[in-house]
Scaffold this active site. Structure first.
Site, PDB file in Angstrom:
ATOM      1  N   ASP A   1      52.051 -13.672  35.007  1.00  0.00           N
ATOM      2  CA  ASP A   1      51.895 -14.734  35.998  1.00  0.00           C
ATOM      3  C   ASP A   1      50.684 -14.438  36.888  1.00  0.00           C
ATOM      4  O   ASP A   1      50.518 -13.307  37.344  1.00  0.00           O
ATOM      5  CB  ASP A   1      53.183 -14.772  36.839  1.00  0.00           C
ATOM      6  CG  ASP A   1      53.310 -16.063  37.616  1.00  0.00           C
ATOM      7  OD1 ASP A   1      52.371 -16.419  38.366  1.00  0.00           O
ATOM      8  OD2 ASP A   1      54.357 -16.710  37.475  1.00  0.00           O
TER       9      ASP A   1
ATOM     10  N   GLN B   1      41.716 -20.865  33.817  1.00  0.00           N
ATOM     11  CA  GLN B   1      42.288 -22.203  33.597  1.00  0.00           C
ATOM     12  C   GLN B   1      43.718 -22.319  34.111  1.00  0.00           C
ATOM     13  O   GLN B   1      44.226 -23.430  34.272  1.00  0.00           O
ATOM     14  CB  GLN B   1      42.307 -22.522  32.082  1.00  0.00           C
ATOM     15  CG  GLN B   1      41.003 -22.272  31.357  1.00  0.00           C
ATOM     16  CD  GLN B   1      39.861 -23.100  31.877  1.00  0.00           C
ATOM     17  OE1 GLN B   1      39.995 -24.312  32.072  1.00  0.00           O
ATOM     18  NE2 GLN B   1      38.738 -22.459  32.169  1.00  0.00           N
TER      19      GLN B   1
ATOM     20  N   TYR C   1      47.520 -30.887  45.435  1.00  0.00           N
ATOM     21  CA  TYR C   1      46.781 -30.363  44.276  1.00  0.00           C
ATOM     22  C   TYR C   1      45.291 -30.290  44.582  1.00  0.00           C
ATOM     23  O   TYR C   1      44.644 -29.256  44.355  1.00  0.00           O
ATOM     24  CB  TYR C   1      47.038 -31.271  43.060  1.00  0.00           C
ATOM     25  CG  TYR C   1      46.187 -30.945  41.846  1.00  0.00           C
ATOM     26  CD1 TYR C   1      46.459 -29.836  41.048  1.00  0.00           C
ATOM     27  CD2 TYR C   1      45.114 -31.774  41.478  1.00  0.00           C
ATOM     28  CE1 TYR C   1      45.674 -29.552  39.927  1.00  0.00           C
ATOM     29  CE2 TYR C   1      44.340 -31.489  40.362  1.00  0.00           C
ATOM     30  CZ  TYR C   1      44.624 -30.379  39.591  1.00  0.00           C
ATOM     31  OH  TYR C   1      43.849 -30.097  38.491  1.00  0.00           O
TER      32      TYR C   1
ATOM     33  N   ARG D   1      50.758 -45.257  42.505  1.00  0.00           N
ATOM     34  CA  ARG D   1      51.325 -43.916  42.684  1.00  0.00           C
ATOM     35  C   ARG D   1      50.793 -43.276  43.961  1.00  0.00           C
ATOM     36  O   ARG D   1      49.584 -43.407  44.248  1.00  0.00           O
ATOM     37  CB  ARG D   1      50.916 -43.092  41.464  1.00  0.00           C
ATOM     38  CG  ARG D   1      51.837 -42.008  41.081  1.00  0.00           C
ATOM     39  CD  ARG D   1      51.500 -41.437  39.722  1.00  0.00           C
ATOM     40  NE  ARG D   1      50.205 -40.769  39.715  1.00  0.00           N
ATOM     41  CZ  ARG D   1      49.701 -40.155  38.651  1.00  0.00           C
ATOM     42  NH1 ARG D   1      50.379 -40.126  37.523  1.00  0.00           N
ATOM     43  NH2 ARG D   1      48.544 -39.550  38.710  1.00  0.00           N
TER      44      ARG D   1
HETATM   45  P1  NAD Z   1      47.955 -27.112  31.102  1.00  0.00           P
HETATM   46  O1  NAD Z   1      49.180 -27.271  31.930  1.00  0.00           O
HETATM   47  O2  NAD Z   1      47.989 -27.543  29.693  1.00  0.00           O
HETATM   48  O3  NAD Z   1      47.434 -25.611  31.160  1.00  0.00           O
HETATM   49  C1  NAD Z   1      47.669 -24.744  32.219  1.00  0.00           C
HETATM   50  C2  NAD Z   1      48.093 -23.403  31.649  1.00  0.00           C
HETATM   51  O4  NAD Z   1      48.285 -22.496  32.742  1.00  0.00           O
HETATM   52  C3  NAD Z   1      49.414 -23.465  30.872  1.00  0.00           C
HETATM   53  O5  NAD Z   1      49.297 -22.765  29.659  1.00  0.00           O
HETATM   54  C4  NAD Z   1      50.399 -22.773  31.803  1.00  0.00           C
HETATM   55  O6  NAD Z   1      51.488 -22.169  31.113  1.00  0.00           O
HETATM   56  C5  NAD Z   1      49.509 -21.799  32.531  1.00  0.00           C
HETATM   57  N1  NAD Z   1      50.047 -21.410  33.837  1.00  0.00           N
HETATM   58  C6  NAD Z   1      50.563 -22.234  34.781  1.00  0.00           C
HETATM   59  N2  NAD Z   1      51.006 -21.508  35.829  1.00  0.00           N
HETATM   60  C7  NAD Z   1      50.733 -20.210  35.533  1.00  0.00           C
HETATM   61  C8  NAD Z   1      50.975 -18.998  36.205  1.00  0.00           C
HETATM   62  N3  NAD Z   1      51.583 -18.977  37.405  1.00  0.00           N
HETATM   63  N4  NAD Z   1      50.584 -17.841  35.624  1.00  0.00           N
HETATM   64  C9  NAD Z   1      50.009 -17.848  34.391  1.00  0.00           C
HETATM   65  N5  NAD Z   1      49.764 -18.977  33.699  1.00  0.00           N
HETATM   66  C10 NAD Z   1      50.137 -20.148  34.265  1.00  0.00           C
HETATM   67  O7  NAD Z   1      46.808 -27.903  31.911  1.00  0.00           O
HETATM   68  P2  NAD Z   1      45.302 -28.203  31.505  1.00  0.00           P
HETATM   69  O8  NAD Z   1      45.141 -29.679  31.551  1.00  0.00           O
HETATM   70  O9  NAD Z   1      44.925 -27.434  30.309  1.00  0.00           O
HETATM   71  O10 NAD Z   1      44.545 -27.627  32.786  1.00  0.00           O
HETATM   72  C11 NAD Z   1      43.773 -26.416  32.752  1.00  0.00           C
HETATM   73  C12 NAD Z   1      43.017 -26.285  34.050  1.00  0.00           C
HETATM   74  O11 NAD Z   1      42.113 -27.366  34.202  1.00  0.00           O
HETATM   75  C13 NAD Z   1      43.866 -26.280  35.303  1.00  0.00           C
HETATM   76  O12 NAD Z   1      43.328 -25.345  36.198  1.00  0.00           O
HETATM   77  C14 NAD Z   1      43.715 -27.684  35.857  1.00  0.00           C
HETATM   78  O13 NAD Z   1      43.901 -27.738  37.254  1.00  0.00           O
HETATM   79  C15 NAD Z   1      42.278 -27.963  35.490  1.00  0.00           C
HETATM   80  N6  NAD Z   1      41.968 -29.379  35.377  1.00  0.00           N
HETATM   81  C16 NAD Z   1      42.501 -30.128  34.388  1.00  0.00           C
HETATM   82  C17 NAD Z   1      42.145 -31.473  34.289  1.00  0.00           C
HETATM   83  C18 NAD Z   1      42.695 -32.358  33.208  1.00  0.00           C
HETATM   84  O14 NAD Z   1      42.342 -33.553  33.204  1.00  0.00           O
HETATM   85  N7  NAD Z   1      43.498 -31.872  32.290  1.00  0.00           N
HETATM   86  C19 NAD Z   1      41.257 -32.034  35.195  1.00  0.00           C
HETATM   87  C20 NAD Z   1      40.742 -31.219  36.215  1.00  0.00           C
HETATM   88  C21 NAD Z   1      41.094 -29.882  36.276  1.00  0.00           C
HETATM   89  C1  UD1 Z   2      43.966 -36.107  38.729  1.00  0.00           C
HETATM   90  C2  UD1 Z   2      42.542 -35.649  38.943  1.00  0.00           C
HETATM   91  C3  UD1 Z   2      42.128 -34.694  37.877  1.00  0.00           C
HETATM   92  C4  UD1 Z   2      43.186 -33.615  37.831  1.00  0.00           C
HETATM   93  C5  UD1 Z   2      44.466 -34.249  37.328  1.00  0.00           C
HETATM   94  C6  UD1 Z   2      45.584 -33.233  37.117  1.00  0.00           C
HETATM   95  C7  UD1 Z   2      41.367 -37.461  40.113  1.00  0.00           C
HETATM   96  C8  UD1 Z   2      40.364 -38.553  40.019  1.00  0.00           C
HETATM   97  N1  UD1 Z   2      41.632 -36.782  38.956  1.00  0.00           N
HETATM   98  O1  UD1 Z   2      44.010 -36.938  37.688  1.00  0.00           O
HETATM   99  O2  UD1 Z   2      40.879 -34.139  38.192  1.00  0.00           O
HETATM  100  O3  UD1 Z   2      42.888 -32.488  37.196  1.00  0.00           O
HETATM  101  O4  UD1 Z   2      44.867 -35.092  38.376  1.00  0.00           O
HETATM  102  O5  UD1 Z   2      46.697 -33.895  36.646  1.00  0.00           O
HETATM  103  O6  UD1 Z   2      41.896 -37.191  41.166  1.00  0.00           O
HETATM  104  N2  UD1 Z   2      48.861 -43.614  35.339  1.00  0.00           N
HETATM  105  C9  UD1 Z   2      49.550 -44.738  34.935  1.00  0.00           C
HETATM  106  N3  UD1 Z   2      50.672 -44.563  34.177  1.00  0.00           N
HETATM  107  C10 UD1 Z   2      51.123 -43.347  33.795  1.00  0.00           C
HETATM  108  C11 UD1 Z   2      50.401 -42.192  34.211  1.00  0.00           C
HETATM  109  C12 UD1 Z   2      49.276 -42.369  34.987  1.00  0.00           C
HETATM  110  O7  UD1 Z   2      49.189 -45.868  35.277  1.00  0.00           O
HETATM  111  O8  UD1 Z   2      52.146 -43.254  33.099  1.00  0.00           O
HETATM  112  C13 UD1 Z   2      47.650 -43.783  36.150  1.00  0.00           C
HETATM  113  C14 UD1 Z   2      47.692 -42.984  37.434  1.00  0.00           C
HETATM  114  O9  UD1 Z   2      48.338 -43.715  38.454  1.00  0.00           O
HETATM  115  C15 UD1 Z   2      46.213 -42.772  37.693  1.00  0.00           C
HETATM  116  C16 UD1 Z   2      45.611 -42.711  36.292  1.00  0.00           C
HETATM  117  O10 UD1 Z   2      46.573 -43.286  35.413  1.00  0.00           O
HETATM  118  O11 UD1 Z   2      45.684 -43.877  38.392  1.00  0.00           O
HETATM  119  C17 UD1 Z   2      45.301 -41.295  35.824  1.00  0.00           C
HETATM  120  O12 UD1 Z   2      46.439 -40.492  36.079  1.00  0.00           O
HETATM  121  P1  UD1 Z   2      46.576 -38.987  35.555  1.00  0.00           P
HETATM  122  O13 UD1 Z   2      46.281 -38.932  34.115  1.00  0.00           O
HETATM  123  O14 UD1 Z   2      47.876 -38.475  36.051  1.00  0.00           O
HETATM  124  O15 UD1 Z   2      45.383 -38.229  36.240  1.00  0.00           O
HETATM  125  P2  UD1 Z   2      44.797 -38.269  37.760  1.00  0.00           P
HETATM  126  O16 UD1 Z   2      45.919 -38.233  38.712  1.00  0.00           O
HETATM  127  O17 UD1 Z   2      43.746 -39.284  37.860  1.00  0.00           O
END
Ligand code: NAD
Ligand code: UD1
Length: 316
Positions: A55, A75, A143, A270
């Site tokens: 963790d 990540q 967040y 939301r």
């Molecule tokens: P994800 O949930 O698939 O991956 C996160 C990983 O971190 C998972 O494998 C989880 O088990 C691990 N994790 C969570 N808590 C932990 C802990 N306490 N100790 C060790 N491991 C832990 O999410 P993702 O979409 O792959 O996101 C990866 C990174 O990118 C995150 O930092 C997220 O904030 C960032 N991010 C994602 C998006 C997106 O659109 N997916 C956008 C912006 C930023």
């Molecule tokens: C946000 C962040 C992103 C971050 C991510 C983590 C912004 C612009 N982006 O994404 O960088 O890493 O959170 O989760 O702040 N929606 C629906 N129906 C659904 C689910 C989502 O309408 O069932 C809508 C949401 O209301 C939102 C959009 O889709 O307007 C995107 O949602 P989501 O995919 O959860 O990502 P963000 O919250 O934009």
């Protein structure tokens, strides 16, 4: 051989980074507690990586994971706006304290560089588009606060200790392995799961909110460029395509491919939602030589195909 630690390497983005590092012949270590990630994501990689189940909140586990690596690609996080509203304390412990633990260990072990997964959410709801790194951040959710706080820690550690840290502000990332099963999943995997399972997806608000939707391959490449780029200090970069699509357009793009015949249901917006999001990517182009090579339509094609084929069993 260069050694990389990928924290959160069992997650969506982390596991895609791990696969690319292995393709390039690197030595890879993963630290993950499998809270939102899955061993399945590392199925092909597992016997070629060093897996540390632990963790990021645990200083000793982080210290062990960081010791001896050249680069840290951080990540691991609880990655959801609604989750952070439901549980702000865990959000802070994992996303802020966890990152601080990584930086302390990286300083101690003199790693070459920490690349941190920041988020477009740090910008908040400013009217102005595109979002440029010089804008004052205005987080709207726990967040986003945590992602920004951790980004500041990265910059401050660089300033104080002569480290190099690169914070990549990911705009909404999508693609193979993104978890479609959680109530906190992102919009594209939720919509794909609904359409493939014959359920009408829910759109929050009028669906005219927009996002700079970024296919995973672009993000993986940006992480590797961030390791190799000739930069120093504490850097911050947007990583996106520089285009935006509304949630209504996302629905249409998916339905066009899946042909479920379903229409979305509309519900109230939301809490904590940002209205519009689109990046200026001039800085990452200039400093890292980054170009988004896979756009929205090609990314959606690959994503739908993945869920229809290999991913069907992950739909839950
Ligand atoms: P994800 O949930 O698939 O991956 C996160 C990983 O971190 C998972 O494998 C989880 O088990 C691990 N994790 C969570 N808590 C932990 C802990 N306490 N100790 C060790 N491991 C832990 O999410 P993702 O979409 O792959 O996101 C990866 C990174 O990118 C995150 O930092 C997220 O904030 C960032 N991010 C994602 C998006 C997106 O659109 N997916 C956008 C912006 C930023
Ligand atoms: C946000 C962040 C992103 C971050 C991510 C983590 C912004 C612009 N982006 O994404 O960088 O890493 O959170 O989760 O702040 N929606 C629906 N129906 C659904 C689910 C989502 O309408 O069932 C809508 C949401 O209301 C939102 C959009 O889709 O307007 C995107 O949602 P989501 O995919 O959860 O990502 P963000 O919250 O934009």
């Amino acid at each position: 051989m260069t050694t990389y630690l990928v924290t959160g390497g069992a997650g969506f983005i982390g596991s895609n980074i791990v696969d690319e590092l292995l393709r390039r012949g690197a030595r890879v270590r993963v630290l993950d507690n499998f809270s939102t990630g899955r061993a399945e994501n590392l199925r092909d990689a597992m016997n070629r990586i060093e897996m540390i189940e632990g963790d990021v909140r645990d200083e000793a586990a982080v210290d062990r994971a960081v010791g001896g690596v050249d680069f840290v690609l951080h990540q691991a996080a609880l990655a959801s706006v609604p989750r952070s509203i439901a549980d702000p304390v865990s959000n802070n412990q994992v996303n802020v304290q966890g990152t601080l633990n990584v930086l302390v260990a990286a300083q101690k072990h003199r790693v070459k560089r920490v690349v941190y997964a920041s988020s477009s959410s740090v910008y908040g709801d400013s009217e102005e588009l595109p979002k440029v790194e010089t804008m004052t951040p205005n987080p709207k959710s726990p967040y986003a606060v945590a992602k920004l706080a951790a980004e500041h820690y990265c910059r401050v550690f660089a300033d104080l200790h002569g480290m190099t840290t690169v914070s990549l502000r990911y705009f909404n990332v999508f693609g193979p392995r993104q978890d479609p099963t959680s109530q906190y999943s992102a919009v594209i995997p939720i919509f794909v799961r609904c359409l493939l399972q014959g359920q009408a997806p829910t759109i929050f608000g009028d669906g005219e909110q927009s996002r700079d939707l970024t296919f995973i391959e672009n993000v993986v490449r940006a992480n590797l460029l961030a390791c190799d780029a000739d930069v120093t200090g504490g850097r911050v970069y947007n990583i996106a395509c520089g285009e935006r699509y509304t949630i209504n357009q996302v629905f249409q793009a998916l339905e066009k491919r899946i042909c479920s015949g379903l229409a979305p249901r509309y519900e109230a917006p939301r809490a904590g939602d940002v209205k519009h999001s689109m990046a200026d990517i001039a800085r990452i182009r200039r400093d890292l030589g980054f170009e988004p090579t896979i756009g929205f339509e090609a990314g959606i094609d690959a994503t739908v195909r993945w869920y229809q084929e290999a991913g069907l069993k992950t739909l839950g």
